[in-house]
Write a protein that holds these residues in place. Structure first.
Motif, PDB file in Angstrom:
ATOM      1  N   GLY A   1       0.823  -1.210   0.000  1.00 40.38           N
ATOM      2  CA  GLY A   1       0.000   0.000   0.000  1.00 40.38           C
ATOM      3  C   GLY A   1       0.850   1.249   0.000  1.00 40.38           C
ATOM      4  N   MET A   2       0.199   2.385  -0.242  1.00 41.78           N
ATOM      5  CA  MET A   2       0.984   3.617  -0.291  1.00 41.78           C
ATOM      6  C   MET A   2       0.208   4.790   0.298  1.00 41.78           C
ATOM      7  N   VAL A   3       0.922   5.611   1.058  1.00 41.48           N
ATOM      8  CA  VAL A   3       0.353   6.842   1.600  1.00 41.48           C
ATOM      9  C   VAL A   3       1.155   7.991   1.003  1.00 41.48           C
ATOM     10  N   PHE A   4       0.452   9.007   0.532  1.00 41.86           N
ATOM     11  CA  PHE A   4       1.131  10.035  -0.246  1.00 41.86           C
ATOM     12  C   PHE A   4       1.429  11.281   0.567  1.00 41.86           C
ATOM     13  N   GLN A   5       2.194  12.160  -0.077  1.00 40.10           N
ATOM     14  CA  GLN A   5       2.636  13.386   0.578  1.00 40.10           C
ATOM     15  C   GLN A   5       1.464  14.262   0.989  1.00 40.10           C
ATOM     16  N   LYS A   6       0.583  14.525   0.004  1.00 41.70           N
ATOM     17  CA  LYS A   6      -0.589  15.331   0.345  1.00 41.70           C
ATOM     18  C   LYS A   6      -1.752  14.389   0.604  1.00 41.70           C
ATOM     19  N   PRO A   7      -2.488  14.617   1.683  1.00 39.95           N
ATOM     20  CA  PRO A   7      -3.648  13.757   1.933  1.00 39.95           C
ATOM     21  C   PRO A   7      -4.555  13.779   0.709  1.00 39.95           C
ATOM     22  N   ASN A   8      -4.949  12.602   0.230  1.00 35.87           N
ATOM     23  CA  ASN A   8      -5.783  12.581  -0.967  1.00 35.87           C
ATOM     24  C   ASN A   8      -7.022  11.704  -0.799  1.00 35.87           C
ATOM     25  N   PRO A   9      -7.907  12.055   0.131  1.00 36.96           N
ATOM     26  CA  PRO A   9      -9.157  11.298   0.229  1.00 36.96           C
ATOM     27  C   PRO A   9      -9.993  11.538  -1.025  1.00 36.96           C
ATOM     28  N   PHE A  10     -10.852  10.572  -1.347  1.00 39.34           N
ATOM     29  CA  PHE A  10     -11.705  10.747  -2.524  1.00 39.34           C
ATOM     30  C   PHE A  10     -12.793  11.774  -2.202  1.00 39.34           C
ATOM     31  N   PRO A  11     -12.833  12.873  -2.944  1.00 38.66           N
ATOM     32  CA  PRO A  11     -13.680  14.010  -2.554  1.00 38.66           C
ATOM     33  C   PRO A  11     -15.185  13.727  -2.634  1.00 38.66           C
ATOM     34  N   LYS A  12     -15.593  12.793  -3.474  1.00 30.86           N
ATOM     35  CA  LYS A  12     -17.031  12.567  -3.602  1.00 30.86           C
ATOM     36  C   LYS A  12     -17.518  11.462  -2.672  1.00 30.86           C
ATOM     37  N   MET A  13     -16.668  11.060  -1.745  1.00 27.19           N
ATOM     38  CA  MET A  13     -17.073   9.973  -0.854  1.00 27.19           C
ATOM     39  C   MET A  13     -17.088  10.447   0.594  1.00 27.19           C
ATOM     40  N   SER A  14     -17.903   9.793   1.383  1.00 30.72           N
ATOM     41  CA  SER A  14     -17.946  10.107   2.807  1.00 30.72           C
ATOM     42  C   SER A  14     -16.731   9.487   3.487  1.00 30.72           C
ATOM     43  N   ILE A  15     -16.590   9.789   4.779  1.00 29.28           N
ATOM     44  CA  ILE A  15     -15.488   9.223   5.551  1.00 29.28           C
ATOM     45  C   ILE A  15     -15.546   7.698   5.500  1.00 29.28           C
ATOM     46  N   PHE A  16     -16.740   7.169   5.757  1.00 30.10           N
ATOM     47  CA  PHE A  16     -16.921   5.718   5.739  1.00 30.10           C
ATOM     48  C   PHE A  16     -16.594   5.131   4.367  1.00 30.10           C
ATOM     49  N   GLU A  17     -17.153   5.745   3.330  1.00 25.53           N
ATOM     50  CA  GLU A  17     -16.918   5.222   1.972  1.00 25.53           C
ATOM     51  C   GLU A  17     -15.437   5.236   1.611  1.00 25.53           C
ATOM     52  N   ASN A  18     -14.729   6.279   2.091  1.00 27.92           N
ATOM     53  CA  ASN A  18     -13.305   6.340   1.824  1.00 27.92           C
ATOM     54  C   ASN A  18     -12.564   5.159   2.429  1.00 27.92           C
ATOM     55  N   VAL A  19     -12.895   4.839   3.671  1.00 31.76           N
ATOM     56  CA  VAL A  19     -12.167   3.759   4.334  1.00 31.76           C
ATOM     57  C   VAL A  19     -12.377   2.431   3.605  1.00 31.76           C
ATOM     58  N   VAL A  20     -13.607   2.178   3.190  1.00 32.71           N
ATOM     59  CA  VAL A  20     -13.878   0.880   2.570  1.00 32.71           C
ATOM     60  C   VAL A  20     -13.755   0.918   1.051  1.00 32.71           C
ATOM     61  N   SER A  21     -13.308   2.062   0.504  1.00 28.24           N
ATOM     62  CA  SER A  21     -13.267   2.190  -0.961  1.00 28.24           C
ATOM     63  C   SER A  21     -12.405   1.112  -1.607  1.00 28.24           C
ATOM     64  N   GLY A  22     -11.249   0.816  -0.979  1.00 25.34           N
ATOM     65  CA  GLY A  22     -10.373  -0.191  -1.564  1.00 25.34           C
ATOM     66  C   GLY A  22     -11.055  -1.547  -1.643  1.00 25.34           C
TER      67      GLY A  22
END
Lengths: 279, 294
Positions: free
Chosen positions: A115-136
């Motif tokens: 997995g990879m974590v990037f320099q700038k936080p890049n959450p998916f903007p059209k998703m909620s917090i929950f959706e982001n976590v389970v997006s993968g």
């Protein structure tokens, strides 16, 4: 100059300072989580990193330091095929993950392991917090009827974000602060259960308090995951990592236990860099 | 002392302050005038069309067929339905092709071929619509040996493609590369990343593009003259000529009869409202659930 050195020593930890180089002292034949052999990456035919040989053991945190443009990020991104996206790039040499050559892996499978974590936080903007976590998990089309809420809760707890967001999981991810977003990205990364997590300057866009939280997180996560973290901040390297690799001009100059690197570096170049003579 | 002087000089009145203020207000007023000029025509069109068309607008207009010359009343039910059918056919062709071409140009292709596509879509968007009509005539009407709704929908679809392709391309370019990388790093395949992350992030702008394309296609008359042709009677058969509001408005407007002129105005009003309603519905259905929360 002297003062800074002392400072770093206390920041590292009070272990045996005379401990020798990890590479020289490692028993032969022991398997490594990550191993590169003569790894080079070229952009437009020009080498960005050349002939890197590096071995990383399971459940450790390895810091990669060096001045801008020395190939730290290039090295990190080579480990999960991120150079695929860049036209006119070429990767030579071999990479082994768990003693398996990554040329045997499918790109998508490899990235689930690494997995990879990037320099700038890049959450998916059209998703909620929950959706982001389970997006993968969702986007990978996981057909198992896992309880997504349980997974999300676990990962958010792991990332130290649960208490802050448990009442607002349905809110957009971009409503979080930068530091929270970065921890959300970490939660999202560990949700797909990788073995290795690559972090590309994960705190360089964050304030000191968020930085501290991420560093504590790295410290905890390395029990379960093998972590490689690129950083510009040498104190950070000293605080979170077991081993440190110093890159300069696309070459691996020194690779030692972090304690040793910051107290008694083998190479003159390393000493000059960590004492701030250049960089 | 020296420092003090420098400090006060920031607050001292510059000599040309008056001139600056005048230039500033002139520029501002020019902008306001231009803004007003740009919205005036729209209000005027709305006002004038409503004024001239509202008198002939009643329930019959939506439910009745056109009456022969001389008979009062009648409506444009066939034209309204025809226009809806033609727009739907055009959308079925234009939206997928436009979006997929836009995706291809930004996400997959690089270099000469993608530049070629951009150039060609720019040229295509500048081609007069009557020529698109002639093209559809040659490709569909002649082989099928007759005018048809299908040919009309095809012509409208071709007209929509360049607008949608260009806007899709521009919107996808605005999606930061870091989001693509974030998704790929989670082990999500390329096509799913494109579809679920990139396209989803850009969806707002792309929908605007689609609506613009639909609005333009809905009002096109010229390409339909050679293709859908128009029909005085009720028909929803895709292989037969079909009525449409713009063509009907055109035919009525150039006729010498007063009732027909009134009906043409009513038709125009319905056409404008139709575009407006389609806009509104699409906006509501696809609205961003986070729009007001951030």
């Amino acid at each position: 100059m002297e003062e800074e050195k002392i400072n770093i020593v206390t920041l590292a930890d009070e272990g045996d300072l005379s401990e020798t180089d990890v590479l020289e002292n490692e028993p032969q034949g022991k398997s490594y989580e990550v191993e590169t052999k003569n790894l080079s990456v070229f952009f437009n035919g020009r080498p960005a990193i050349a002939e890197i040989n590096l071995k990383v053991r399971k459940s450790t945190a390895t810091a990669i330091i060096g001045p801008s443009g020395c190939g730290k990020s290039t090295f990190l991104r080579a480990l999960n095929f991120m150079h695929d996206m860049v036209p006119k790039s070429k990767v030579t040499g071999e990479i082994f993950i768990n003693s398996r050559n990554i040329s045997e892996f499918d790109t998508v499978d490899l990235r689930r392991k690494v997995g990879m974590v990037f320099q700038k936080p890049n959450p998916f903007p059209k998703m909620s917090i929950f959706e982001n976590v389970v997006s993968g998990i969702k986007l990978n089309g996981n057909k198992e009827k896992k309880n997504l809420h349980e997974v999300a809760e676990n990962c958010l707890k792991h990332a130290g974000l649960w208490e802050e967001v448990k009442d607002r999981l349905k809110q957009p991810a971009v409503s979080l602060s930068g530091g929270q977003q970065q921890r959300l990205c970490i939660a999202r990364t560990i949700a797909v259960e990788p073995e290795i997590i690559l972090m590309d300057e994960p705190t360089s866009a964050l304030d000191p308090i968020s930085t501290q939280k991420i560093e504590e997180l790295i410290f905890h996560l390395k029990k379960e995951f093998t972590i490689l973290v690129v950083t510009h901040n040498m104190q950070q390297a000293a605080r979170v990592s077991d081993h440190t690799a110093f890159f300069y001009m696309g070459k691996l100059i020194e690779y030692s236990r972090t304690r040793r690197m910051f107290t008694n570096p083998r190479e003159k170049l390393t000493e000059e860099y960590i004492t701030g003579k250049f960089g | 002392m020296e420092e003090n002087k420098a400090h006060t000089s920031v607050f001292a009145k510059p000599k040309n302050l008056k001139r600056r203020k005048i230039v500033n207000s002139i520029m501002l007023s020019l902008c306001v005038v231009a803004a007003v000029i740009s919205i005036l025509p729209l209000f005027y069109i709305f006002f004038y069309t409503t004024k001239s068309g509202i008198s002939s607008l009643n329930l019959d207009f939506f439910t009745q067929m056109p009456k022969p010359v001389g008979e009062a009343g009648g409506g444009m039910a066939n034209g309204i339905v025809g226009t809806l059918i033609l727009i739907s056919l055009g959308s079925i062709i234009g939206i997928p092709v436009g979006i997929l071409a836009g995706i291809y140009v930004t996400e997959y292709s690089g270099g000469i071929f993608s530049n070629l596509i951009k150039f060609v879509t720019d040229v295509l968007s500048g081609v007069p619509s009557i020529i698109i009509g002639i093209f559809a005539y040659g490709v569909i009407v002649i082989p099928m040996q007759g005018f048809s709704a299908l040919a009309g929908g095809f012509a409208l679809g071709i007209l929509m493609i360049p607008t949608i392709t260009r806007i899709t391309e521009e919107m996808l370019k605005l999606v930061p590369q870091s989001l693509r990388e974030a998704s790929l790093a989670l082990g999500v395949s390329r096509w799913k990343t494109t579809l679920q992350i990139v396209l989803r992030t850009a969806s707002g702008g792309i929908i605007t593009g689609i609506l613009l394309a639909i609005a333009r296609a809905a009002g096109e008359t010229a390409p339909l003259l050679f293709t859908a042709f128009g029909n005085r009677f009720w028909s929803t058969d895709l292989n037969q000529p079909i009525a449409s509001l713009p063509v009907q408005i055109f035919n009525y407007a150039i006729s010498p009869f007063d009732d027909w002129h009134k009906q043409a105005w009513a038709g125009a009003l319905v056409l404008i409202s139709l575009v407006f309603i389609v806009n509104l519905i699409v906006r509501i259905v696809t609205r961003d659930k986070f729009a007001n929360k951030v």
